[in-house]
Design an enzyme around this catalytic site. Structure first.
Site, PDB file in Angstrom:
ATOM      1  N   TRP A   1      -8.921 -12.150  25.535  1.00  0.00           N
ATOM      2  CA  TRP A   1      -8.008 -11.012  25.693  1.00  0.00           C
ATOM      3  C   TRP A   1      -8.354 -10.196  26.930  1.00  0.00           C
ATOM      4  O   TRP A   1      -7.475  -9.775  27.675  1.00  0.00           O
ATOM      5  CB  TRP A   1      -8.005 -10.140  24.437  1.00  0.00           C
ATOM      6  CG  TRP A   1      -7.568 -10.922  23.237  1.00  0.00           C
ATOM      7  CD1 TRP A   1      -8.301 -11.222  22.136  1.00  0.00           C
ATOM      8  CD2 TRP A   1      -6.297 -11.560  23.058  1.00  0.00           C
ATOM      9  NE1 TRP A   1      -7.564 -12.002  21.284  1.00  0.00           N
ATOM     10  CE2 TRP A   1      -6.331 -12.222  21.810  1.00  0.00           C
ATOM     11  CE3 TRP A   1      -5.125 -11.657  23.817  1.00  0.00           C
ATOM     12  CZ2 TRP A   1      -5.257 -12.958  21.304  1.00  0.00           C
ATOM     13  CZ3 TRP A   1      -4.048 -12.379  23.321  1.00  0.00           C
ATOM     14  CH2 TRP A   1      -4.113 -13.023  22.085  1.00  0.00           C
TER      15      TRP A   1
ATOM     16  N   ASP B   1      -9.126  -1.590  25.147  1.00  0.00           N
ATOM     17  CA  ASP B   1      -8.299  -2.336  24.195  1.00  0.00           C
ATOM     18  C   ASP B   1      -9.046  -2.350  22.865  1.00  0.00           C
ATOM     19  O   ASP B   1     -10.053  -3.033  22.722  1.00  0.00           O
ATOM     20  CB  ASP B   1      -8.087  -3.767  24.720  1.00  0.00           C
ATOM     21  CG  ASP B   1      -7.348  -4.653  23.716  1.00  0.00           C
ATOM     22  OD1 ASP B   1      -6.997  -4.187  22.617  1.00  0.00           O
ATOM     23  OD2 ASP B   1      -7.124  -5.842  24.048  1.00  0.00           O
TER      24      ASP B   1
ATOM     25  N   LYS C   1      -3.822  -5.254  12.992  1.00  0.00           N
ATOM     26  CA  LYS C   1      -5.122  -5.484  12.367  1.00  0.00           C
ATOM     27  C   LYS C   1      -5.375  -4.324  11.387  1.00  0.00           C
ATOM     28  O   LYS C   1      -5.046  -4.435  10.230  1.00  0.00           O
ATOM     29  CB  LYS C   1      -6.237  -5.583  13.415  1.00  0.00           C
ATOM     30  CG  LYS C   1      -6.399  -6.972  13.986  1.00  0.00           C
ATOM     31  CD  LYS C   1      -5.523  -7.247  15.152  1.00  0.00           C
ATOM     32  CE  LYS C   1      -6.031  -8.411  15.947  1.00  0.00           C
ATOM     33  NZ  LYS C   1      -5.075  -9.387  16.364  1.00  0.00           N
TER      34      LYS C   1
END
Ligand SMILES: Cc1ncc(COP(=O)(O)O)c(C=O)c1O
Ligand SMILES: Cc1ncc(COP(=O)(O)O)c(C=O)c1O
Ligand SMILES: [Mg+2]
Ligand SMILES: [Mg+2]
Ligand SMILES: [Mg+2]
Ligand SMILES: [Mg+2]
Lengths: 357, 357
Positions: A101, A168, A192
């Site tokens: 990511w 992030d 999440k």
């Protein structure tokens, strides 16, 4: 049969949240209309958006001067938006490369300026968090991924520098107490710890915006979204509502402090079993282990079928590791009950006995 | 009390769709997991995405060579994406300015190239569709909004030219039979005829892509989304699922041909009443009237409170006109039953009697 859902995201949500969300889809708050068929400008939905925003502020104990946004496009669109809003023309940014990511994030930033990869753990399939790095004075911002969902590593300390800090937090936001004054911009896909897929949380310090000299397309401009209270265009009504319910659930449970304690307990139990059990080894370096995504491998790959059969029979789902790492990944987000972790541990012990015979 | 929901979007959805969606939030297809807590890469959700895509192709009778995408960001992000993907470097595009949405679309395109406004109805608060225009040969594409949600006007014929034709069909897609081979790119926010807010349908002719000479950021690049079957990143699971259910409902009902007939009937009834009733006048030019958004005003503004009280008592909601037009707007999308239109007409007649006494 009850399922034990260890999926990495979209993932487990609190049962009572699912129940309320289900009701709202047929009749929202007793108004005889569905949540998803009313105008986003109705007072009912405006209230949902405001509640969601103020729950974020309260739960994270945000300092004054920060705005909270619920956008679309996932964390992946934030890879681009953060750069668009913070990278000066002919500017430069520092990126930590701690996983897939992070590396996707820096790829988008490169379209808008120079990217300095200050540290990378790619040499060891991202199984650790680099601690040796220098951040130069000439960067517009520093970007990192606090929790590396795929590899199961997590930053415990954050870099200090004069540059803006962008994080992030897709896979560990709301999981532990942090001093948010150290961050200038935080983003997280909902799917999440916050809600279903389809909305992205952005937390941004107002004073850092509007300083790049760039013309930013409207939908990518945080200042525009702030000025319209996340309603510059039609917001993703259902994902925002379910996020609000999940944040309310977290507040009722005692907030981030309370969930952090439970999260630590769950992670400690599971890592202890991985270490103790002769049939498993952890993937991530011990000191960098994530409390959210627990990655592990079999010591003897030949036994894979036996283990897979056992956890399937135990009602466990979603623990296959990401294809780039292999092995297993048990995601134990906020909504994961300790009982499900115990079921996994029991299955691991049963497996050890079975292959020893 | 049953509500008659004339909201412009998010808006009415079929009751049976709401019921199925509600069930899926607690237990999806009997798998003992919620739709919103399973991985988007699970075979269950991949099947939803594939179904949704093939229903679009079937219902619109798309020719070969077109791809169907379910993205995030709303139609507003498409304003930017269409330009990013089609406007050549130093390029030029032709835009029809038929309302607030058209004009927001062309504003984003201006960031990437020259915009030629070929025709505008701004001179009369966008109450008509311009028919007098010339499209020059040097444009990369032509852009128009097929149905102007705010003003209640609708294109009945589409311009013919050698340039690519791009159409924002947010508020009338799936409402009438059209020859899609005349379009090169069509986009639509889900939240009118397709589903809840939170996903955007994009239909694109593959061969037009990759020809601008631009580097396109990943999340804005149609070719990337096509290559990943709309799963380049986590898709908005719930909005896509509910869209699939709504498309299935439309198919079961007889498809676009069948709904077009009903839509025409509803619109004809309502416009006839507006014309007949001494207390109302239509806002849009008669020949350009939309079959989706019926805009009208009181002939005597002083009676507004009386009318507002009446429709409120009749369980009608969402018919206040957009602030830029005033008056009323009854959105009668696919899922709007003819009975609700009749309730509105009855209320209008009751109002006429009342103010005449
Ligand atoms: C840490 C992290 N960042 C970014 C993403 C990408 O998020 P999205 O799919 O919402 O774009 C993910 C997805 O799992 C993630 O775990
Ligand atoms: C014709 C048209 N285009 C674009 C939009 C903007 O859509 P979104 O809010 O999904 O960005 C709308 C919204 O109502 C619309 O009616
Ligand atoms: Mg990662
Ligand atoms: Mg071990
Ligand atoms: Mg309009
Ligand atoms: Mg009249």
């Amino acid at each position: 049969m009850k399922k034990h859902n260890f999926s990495a995201g979209p993932c487990i949500l609190p049962q009572e949240v699912l129940k309320k969300a289900s009701e709202a889809v047929v009749n929202f708050n007793g108004i005889n209309l569905s949540l998803i068929e009313i105008s986003h400008r109705s007072k009912e939905f405006v209230e949902v958006m405001e509640n969601a925003r103020s729950l974020v502020k309260e739960l994270l104990d945000l300092p004054e001067g920060y705005s909270v946004l619920f956008l679309q496009g996932g964390a992946s669109l934030e890879f681009l938006m953060t750069a668009y809003n913070l990278m000066k023309i002919d500017g430069k940014a520092a990126y930590f490369d701690t996983g897939a990511w992070s590396s996707k994030a820096l790829k988008e930033a490169k379209l808008l300026g120079e990217v300095d990869v200050v540290a990378s753990s790619k040499d060891k399939t991202y199984n650790y968090i680099p601690k040796d790095y220098t951040i130069t004075n000439d960067v517009d911002y520093v970007h990192l991924t606090s929790n590396n969902t795929i590899y199961g590593t997590q930053f415990k300390e954050f870099p200090k520098s004069d540059a803006l800090l962008v994080c992030d937090m897709s896979s560990d936001i709301f999981s532990r107490e942090l001093d948010f004054s150290q961050f200038d911009l935080v983003y997280a896909g909902a799917q999440k710890n916050m809600g279903p897929a389809g909305t992205t949380l952005v937390i941004v310090k107002d004073e850092i915006l509007g300083k790049t000299g760039r013309t930013i397309p409207s939908m990518l401009d945080y200042q525009i979204h702030i000025s319209k209270d996340s309603m510059f265009n039609t917001p993703p009504v259902f994902p925002v509502y379910v996020s609000m319910l999940t944040l309310q659930w977290l507040k009722d449970l005692g907030g981030v402090k309370a969930i952090e304690k439970i999260n630590k307990e769950k992670a400690a139990l599971l890592y202890a079993e991985i270490d103790r059990n002769s049939q498993f080894k952890g993937f991530a370096e011990v000191e960098d282990r994530s409390a959210m995504n627990v990655t592990f491998n079999l010591t003897n790959e030949a036994n894979q079928e036996v283990f897979d059969k056992l956890w399937n029979e135990a009602g466990i789902s979603g623990i296959k590791g990401h294809r780039s790492v292999g092995g297993y990944r048990a995601s134990i987000y906020n909504a994961m009950p300790i009982e499900s972790v115990q079921v996994l541990i029991n299955t691991m012990q049963q497996f050890e006995k079975q292959v020893h015979n």
